[in-house]
Design a protein around this motif. Structure first.
Motif, PDB file in Angstrom:
ATOM      1  N   MET A 126       0.840  -1.198   0.000  1.00  7.53           N
ATOM      2  CA  MET A 126       0.000   0.000   0.000  1.00  7.53           C
ATOM      3  C   MET A 126       0.885   1.262   0.000  1.00  7.53           C
ATOM      4  N   ARG A 128       1.677   3.286   2.431  1.00 11.19           N
ATOM      5  CA  ARG A 128       1.127   4.411   3.177  1.00 11.19           C
ATOM      6  C   ARG A 128       1.707   4.312   4.590  1.00 11.19           C
ATOM      7  N   ALA A 160      -4.321  -2.595  -1.007  1.00 11.07           N
ATOM      8  CA  ALA A 160      -4.548  -1.354  -1.755  1.00 11.07           C
ATOM      9  C   ALA A 160      -5.531  -1.525  -2.909  1.00 11.07           C
ATOM     10  N   ASN A 161      -5.632  -2.740  -3.453  1.00  9.44           N
ATOM     11  CA  ASN A 161      -6.397  -2.936  -4.699  1.00  9.44           C
ATOM     12  C   ASN A 161      -7.427  -4.057  -4.608  1.00  9.44           C
TER      13      ASN A 161
END
Ligand SMILES: *Cc1c(COP(=O)(O)O)cnc(C)c1O
Length: 361
Positions: A126, A128, A160-161
């Motif tokens: 991700m 982040r 993330a996806n």
């Protein structure tokens, strides 16, 4: 009468059961950050009372839940940012995410007489928050040895996806995370709503659903109904005027929409000041007495305007539904170029919230 947000507690309970049935081997951490995705955090916690634990983003949100008497485990997804937050989080028995070296330092300086439960955040893609897989084990060792850390340090990662079930990025994230988890042999938490429903290999010991509990689909172009979810929030208001306008009348600020013929135009008492998205274009569906009509013209702060040609018998005071029962929030979000998460979180204080216990169906 002004706008109301009806919150169906039985739908929350239903959606929680849906999460359980999708991830039968995992325990469920119900995510109630940002005021329960705008539904009211205590209301959400009440409807989700059967959850195994709750998660919030910030220490202050966790303290609010504890102060209301909630005694389930509460995970703080962002962890503590300062020594004061660490101390407050420890006093409220919150479980803290550790995603950064600065938080390890806070724990090193924390009073070992008040130890805290920690989850180590692994950044599996991700990018982040979290430690990269290559350093996660070293940090885990360090944390596990600290006297201010209590019990097993569990592992967390975030996808993330996952909302796109054809995207291999989720598999790549699992391939980075799983070896670390296997070597350490500790409990894991991997799945948001999309992973809970769509990626059975990405569940871990504790799933962390949020949006699905509130009855919106976590998937790209998804349908909550097809996902087996029931809407929790129904946002509604009343018609405050029905006007019969001549052909060529331009409607609202900027006159962006013109009546193609003499027609009835309804004015409903809701606008961006209530959290209805200003970017909803002409054509966005709205229900009037349960029937779809298109929004026309710009959304104002306190009002929207509606093409009532298909519902000429409507009257002032009739019910207007913006999303919820009968009109998926996902559809409105798509029309306005956003996601249901943002619509829910954006409902403002001016809207009156009411709990309802809708029929099971
Ligand atoms: C918000 C959040 C969730 C829940 O995500 P949904 O898409 O709403 O299911 C899970 N984990 C983390 C770390 C989050 O920030």
């Amino acid at each position: 009468m002004g706008p109301r947000a009806l919150i169906d507690l039985s739908a929350l309970a239903h959606n929680l059961r849906r999460a359980r049935s999708a991830a039968p081997a995992s325990r469920v951490i119900a995510v109630v950050k940002s005021n329960g995705y705008g539904h009211g955090v205590l209301r959400a916690a009440k409807g989700l009372a059967e959850a195994d634990a709750f998660a919030v983003a910030r220490v202050s949100e966790g303290i609010e839940l504890r102060s209301a008497g909630i005694d389930k485990p509460i995970m703080v997804l962002g962890g503590a940012r300062t020594a004061q937050e660490l101390s407050d989080g420890s006093d409220s028995n919150l479980e803290l995410m550790v995603h950064h070296h600065s938080q390890v330092t806070l724990l090193e300086n924390h009073d070992s007489a008040r130890p805290v439960t920690c989850w180590l955040k692994v950044d599996s893609g991700m990018h982040r928050l979290g430690f990269l897989p290559g350093e996660a084990e070293t940090v885990w060792q360090r944390l596990s040895e600290l006297p201010s850390v209590q019990g097993e340090v569990r592992l967390v990662t975030h996808m993330a996806n996952a909302d796109d079930i054809s995207d291999n990025a989720t598999i790549a994230q699992l391939e980075r995370f799983n070896p670390v988890a296997e070597r350490l042999g500790v409990q894991t938490s991997i799945a948001n709503s999309a992973s809970t429903l769509g990626w059975p290999n990405a569940h871990g010991d504790w799933v962390r659903p949020g949006i699905m509990l509130y009855g919106a689909s976590p998937f790209l172009n998804g349908s909550a109904e097809q996902d087996g979810l029931r809407p929790v929030m129904t946002l509604e208001t009343r018609l405050m005027a029905v006007n019969h306008l001549p052909e060529g009348s331009s409607i609202g600020y900027g006159g962006t929409w013109c009546c193609p013929e003499a027609m009835p135009v309804g004015v409903a008492a809701i606008g961006y000041g209530d959290g209805y998205p200003r970017h909803a274009p002409s054509g966005t569906p709205v229900l009037v007495n349960g029937k779809r009509v298109p929004l026309v013209g710009r959304v104002s702060m306190d009002m929207i305007t509606l093409d009532l040609r298909s519902q000429p018998d409507t009257e002032v005071g009739d019910t207007v539904t913006l999303w919820g029962e009968g009109l998926p929030a996902d559809e409105i979000a798509r029309a306005a170029g956003t996601i249901a998460y943002e619509l829910f979180c954006g409902v403002t204080r001016r809207v009156r919230f009411e709990e309802v216990d809708g029929q099971e169906h």
